[in-house]
Design a protein around this motif. Structure first.
Motif, PDB file in Angstrom:
ATOM      1  N   SER A 329       0.819  -1.206   0.000  1.00  0.00           N
ATOM      2  CA  SER A 329       0.000   0.000   0.000  1.00  0.00           C
ATOM      3  C   SER A 329       0.855   1.260   0.000  1.00  0.00           C
ATOM      4  N   ALA A 330       0.271   2.329  -0.522  1.00  0.00           N
ATOM      5  CA  ALA A 330       0.965   3.616  -0.550  1.00  0.00           C
ATOM      6  C   ALA A 330       1.218   4.113   0.867  1.00  0.00           C
ATOM      7  N   THR A 331       0.232   3.991   1.733  1.00  0.00           N
ATOM      8  CA  THR A 331       0.400   4.458   3.105  1.00  0.00           C
ATOM      9  C   THR A 331       1.512   3.703   3.815  1.00  0.00           C
ATOM     10  N   TYR A 332       1.573   2.396   3.620  1.00  0.00           N
ATOM     11  CA  TYR A 332       2.631   1.598   4.250  1.00  0.00           C
ATOM     12  C   TYR A 332       4.006   2.096   3.829  1.00  0.00           C
ATOM     13  N   ASN A 333       4.197   2.320   2.522  1.00  0.00           N
ATOM     14  CA  ASN A 333       5.492   2.769   2.027  1.00  0.00           C
ATOM     15  C   ASN A 333       5.851   4.147   2.574  1.00  0.00           C
ATOM     16  N   ALA A 334       4.880   5.050   2.629  1.00  0.00           N
ATOM     17  CA  ALA A 334       5.140   6.382   3.163  1.00  0.00           C
ATOM     18  C   ALA A 334       5.471   6.310   4.652  1.00  0.00           C
ATOM     19  N   VAL A 335       4.718   5.510   5.397  1.00  0.00           N
ATOM     20  CA  VAL A 335       4.947   5.384   6.835  1.00  0.00           C
ATOM     21  C   VAL A 335       6.320   4.782   7.115  1.00  0.00           C
ATOM     22  N   GLU A 336       6.702   3.781   6.323  1.00  0.00           N
ATOM     23  CA  GLU A 336       8.008   3.158   6.537  1.00  0.00           C
ATOM     24  C   GLU A 336       9.136   4.153   6.280  1.00  0.00           C
ATOM     25  N   ALA A 337       8.968   5.027   5.292  1.00  0.00           N
ATOM     26  CA  ALA A 337       9.974   6.061   5.041  1.00  0.00           C
ATOM     27  C   ALA A 337      10.043   7.028   6.223  1.00  0.00           C
ATOM     28  N   ILE A 338       8.875   7.406   6.756  1.00  0.00           N
ATOM     29  CA  ILE A 338       8.836   8.318   7.906  1.00  0.00           C
ATOM     30  C   ILE A 338       9.448   7.660   9.142  1.00  0.00           C
ATOM     31  N   ASN A 447      -3.326  11.335   1.603  1.00  0.00           N
ATOM     32  CA  ASN A 447      -3.511  12.095   2.829  1.00  0.00           C
ATOM     33  C   ASN A 447      -3.121  11.236   4.025  1.00  0.00           C
ATOM     34  N   LEU A 448      -2.868  11.887   5.139  1.00  0.00           N
ATOM     35  CA  LEU A 448      -2.577  11.172   6.379  1.00  0.00           C
ATOM     36  C   LEU A 448      -3.888  10.969   7.127  1.00  0.00           C
ATOM     37  N   ASP A 449      -4.716  10.072   6.600  1.00  0.00           N
ATOM     38  CA  ASP A 449      -6.039   9.837   7.173  1.00  0.00           C
ATOM     39  C   ASP A 449      -6.488   8.408   6.886  1.00  0.00           C
ATOM     40  N   PRO A 450      -7.565   7.933   7.542  1.00  0.00           N
ATOM     41  CA  PRO A 450      -8.010   6.552   7.359  1.00  0.00           C
ATOM     42  C   PRO A 450      -8.441   6.231   5.934  1.00  0.00           C
ATOM     43  N   PHE A 459      -1.214   6.992  -4.895  1.00  0.00           N
ATOM     44  CA  PHE A 459       0.067   6.911  -5.604  1.00  0.00           C
ATOM     45  C   PHE A 459       1.053   7.853  -4.936  1.00  0.00           C
ATOM     46  N   GLY A 460       2.333   7.488  -4.928  1.00  0.00           N
ATOM     47  CA  GLY A 460       3.330   8.379  -4.358  1.00  0.00           C
ATOM     48  C   GLY A 460       4.729   8.033  -4.811  1.00  0.00           C
ATOM     49  N   ALA A 461       5.644   8.957  -4.547  1.00  0.00           N
ATOM     50  CA  ALA A 461       7.056   8.772  -4.866  1.00  0.00           C
ATOM     51  C   ALA A 461       7.890   9.176  -3.662  1.00  0.00           C
ATOM     52  N   VAL A 462       8.937   8.411  -3.382  1.00  0.00           N
ATOM     53  CA  VAL A 462       9.915   8.746  -2.366  1.00  0.00           C
ATOM     54  C   VAL A 462      11.221   9.075  -3.081  1.00  0.00           C
ATOM     55  N   ILE A 463      11.758  10.258  -2.806  1.00  0.00           N
ATOM     56  CA  ILE A 463      12.898  10.792  -3.554  1.00  0.00           C
ATOM     57  C   ILE A 463      14.034  11.112  -2.596  1.00  0.00           C
TER      58      ILE A 463
END
Length: 535
Positions: A329-338, A447-450, A459-463
């Motif tokens: 999931s997109a949220t999982y990938n973003a959270v793991e980066a954070i 978004n950072l929401d449920p 969709f997202g990108a980590v740079i």
């Protein structure tokens, strides 16, 4: 033609909840036909790889410093972001793959459709994928677009019934299908010739490109990109394009008009009499960049280069059971980066509802001494007051953890002299950005929401680039420091206060700024009736 739209960029949560409560009274409307069967293999198609024989392909190849790098240019100014899409459409020679949550029937939407049509007339294959939430009553426009050679239009998770109605009518007509139609595709990307792309938070509608003079425009950020990540973006587009939740427009939308009539209508609707072109661009944006056309005409791209990866939820995510974050999931990938942050996290999210999982992440970060700064909309600037209700339940706890919390003020944005290029109607935060340790950046639709975590696809990108992170911080700080309220808790009482600087003096507000007592009362009354999972 009359063109109108709800003033929102996500499923209208308050209306959804009311519709759910009313559904039992309208069961008779649920007896419509089901979605058609589609031969998926017969209609499958794949992205066309980049070729150095195309103009865009040659520029991309000549500009690339190393095969594993990706190049980026941030676009905080909507006019530049819109023009970049037009420039890519005008220069494309092989393919245009376009995916949006919302593609509005207004001047911005129709003018871009005409540019896509012009590309198709040159022999460019155009694939347009739109979420079906905001297409109510607009089937004829998209059918007219799809009537052109080399054009295909598909809908994500379409409504089978009441297609000529707005959101309320279509949801009522889908009472028996609520669990499906509540889930939407929130992804946004625009890929030209497999060589260059635009992605980020913006949909296609006037208010994302500073063209809405009747309501507040959105503060947002897109990124122009080329290099290594384009091929993975194409693969993600294909995953959606060929997925089970996606249907050819013609399979669900019908018209009595002939193809010739549709083509004539498209010409009328998108012609100069009904669709004004965008105004000329200023010489540069707030970061000092000129129009992307200057680089394209010069044959070389001036970009920030770094390593990057992209990700998106699986298209069938909405139909999976449970609310655990999948590793895909997109949220999982973003959270793991954070989670990997060592010193600092700076984030903006128009809808901020951390929930128990998000609060646990914030607590873990703060326990390691990581400085956390979050900015979201104030009650006065949000287009979703009910979502603000979910956010407000966590404000005090975030402040107690030591999180620096800011809320954007529409009134203060308009007074911010550094936003002179944005126009006087700017005022709502829509950017979804995260900067980690001033090294790693996230840009996307999430978004950072449920809803982003478990319901919508994203969709997202980590740079990985300190230079890009520096520019993102600069963009965020323009509003955080000059156009937002800083929140604090009064130690003696635990009550909230909103702080701002007016004429070099600190001003303190003891109640929600720029909001009426009636609005605050209405939200308080809804506290026990709005499930957080729907926000």
């Amino acid at each position: 033609m009359t063109h109108s739209r709800p003033n929102t960029s996500r499923p209208a949560t308050a209306r959804f909840i009311l519709l759910g409560l009313m559904a039992a009274l309208f069961l008779a409307l649920a007896g419509c036909t089901s979605l058609p069967k589609v031969d998926r293999e017969a209609i499958a198609s794949e992205a066309i790889p980049m070729s150095p024989t195309t103009a865009l392909g040659k520029i991309a190849k000549d500009s690339l410093p190393a095969p594993d790098l990706s190049g980026f240019r941030l676009m905080p100014l909507g006019t530049f972001s819109y023009d970049t899409r037009l420039q890519l459409a005008r220069r494309a020679e092989s393919s245009l793959d376009v995916q949006y949550y919302h593609f509005e029937n207004d001047a911005s939407g129709r003018y871009l459709l005409r540019a896509l049509r012009d590309a198709a007339n040159r022999g460019v294959r155009v694939r347009l994928l739109i979420d079906d939430l905001y297409t109510g009553g607009q089937d004829k426009l998209f059918l007219a677009f799809a009537a052109h050679p080399n054009v295909q239009v598909r809908l994500f998770n379409p409504f089978c019934c009441a297609r000529d109605r707005g959101q309320a009518g279509r949801f009522l007509a889908s009472t028996g299908d609520w669990s499906r139609v509540n889930h939407r595709m929130h992804n946004k990307m625009f890929i030209a010739d497999g060589a260059m792309a635009v992605f980020g938070g913006r949909n296609v509608a006037n208010e994302y490109f500073l063209r809405n003079d009747k309501a507040e425009n959105f503060i947002d950020v897109d990124a122009f990109a080329t290099g290594f990540i384009i091929a993975p973006m194409q693969a993600l587009f294909d995953r959606y394009w060929n997925s089970d939740p996606v249907y050819p427009l013609e399979s669900v939308a019908k018209t009595d008009l002939s193809r010739e009539q549709l083509l004539a209508q498209f010409e009328e609707w998108t012609g100069p009499a009904n669709t004004m072109p965008p105004e000329a661009l200023p010489p540069n944006d707030i970061l000092g960049y000129g129009p992307i056309a200057d680089d394209l005409e010069g044959g070389r791209l001036g970009l920030i280069w770094g390593s990057a990866y992209v990700f998106a939820d699986y298209p069938d995510k909405p139909f999976e059971s449970g609310d655990e974050l999948l590793e895909t999931s997109a949220t999982y990938n973003a959270v793991e980066a954070i989670r990997k942050a060592k010193k600092e996290v700076v984030a903006t999210s128009p809808y901020l509802v951390p929930g128990m999982r998000g609060m646990a992440l914030l607590q873990a970060l703060r326990s390691r001494g990581v400085k956390v700064t979050l900015m979201t909309n104030s009650l006065g600037s949000t287009d979703e007051p009910v979502v603000h209700l979910g956010y407000s339940a966590y404000r005090e706890d975030m402040l107690r953890l030591g999180v620096d919390l800011y809320e954007l003020s529409s009134v203060r944005v308009k007074k911010n002299k550094r936003n002179y290029l944005f126009g006087a109607s700017l005022g709502r935060l829509h950017a979804k950005l995260v900067v980690i340790d001033r090294q790693t950046s996230f840009i996307g639709s999430m978004n950072l929401d449920p809803r982003s975590a478990t319901t919508n696809t994203e969709f997202g990108a980590v740079i990985d680039s300190p230079e890009l992170a520096k520019e993102l911080i600069r963009i965020i700080d323009i509003d955080r420091l000059q156009s937002a309220y800083r929140l604090r808790l009064i130690p003696e009482t635990g009550r909230l206060q909103w702080l701002s600087i007016e004429d070099d003096e600190e001003v303190v507000h003891d109640t929600e700024p720029e909001s009426s007592g009636w609005l605050r009362l209405k939200l308080w009354l809804l506290t026990h009736f709005v499930p957080e999972s729907l926000l």
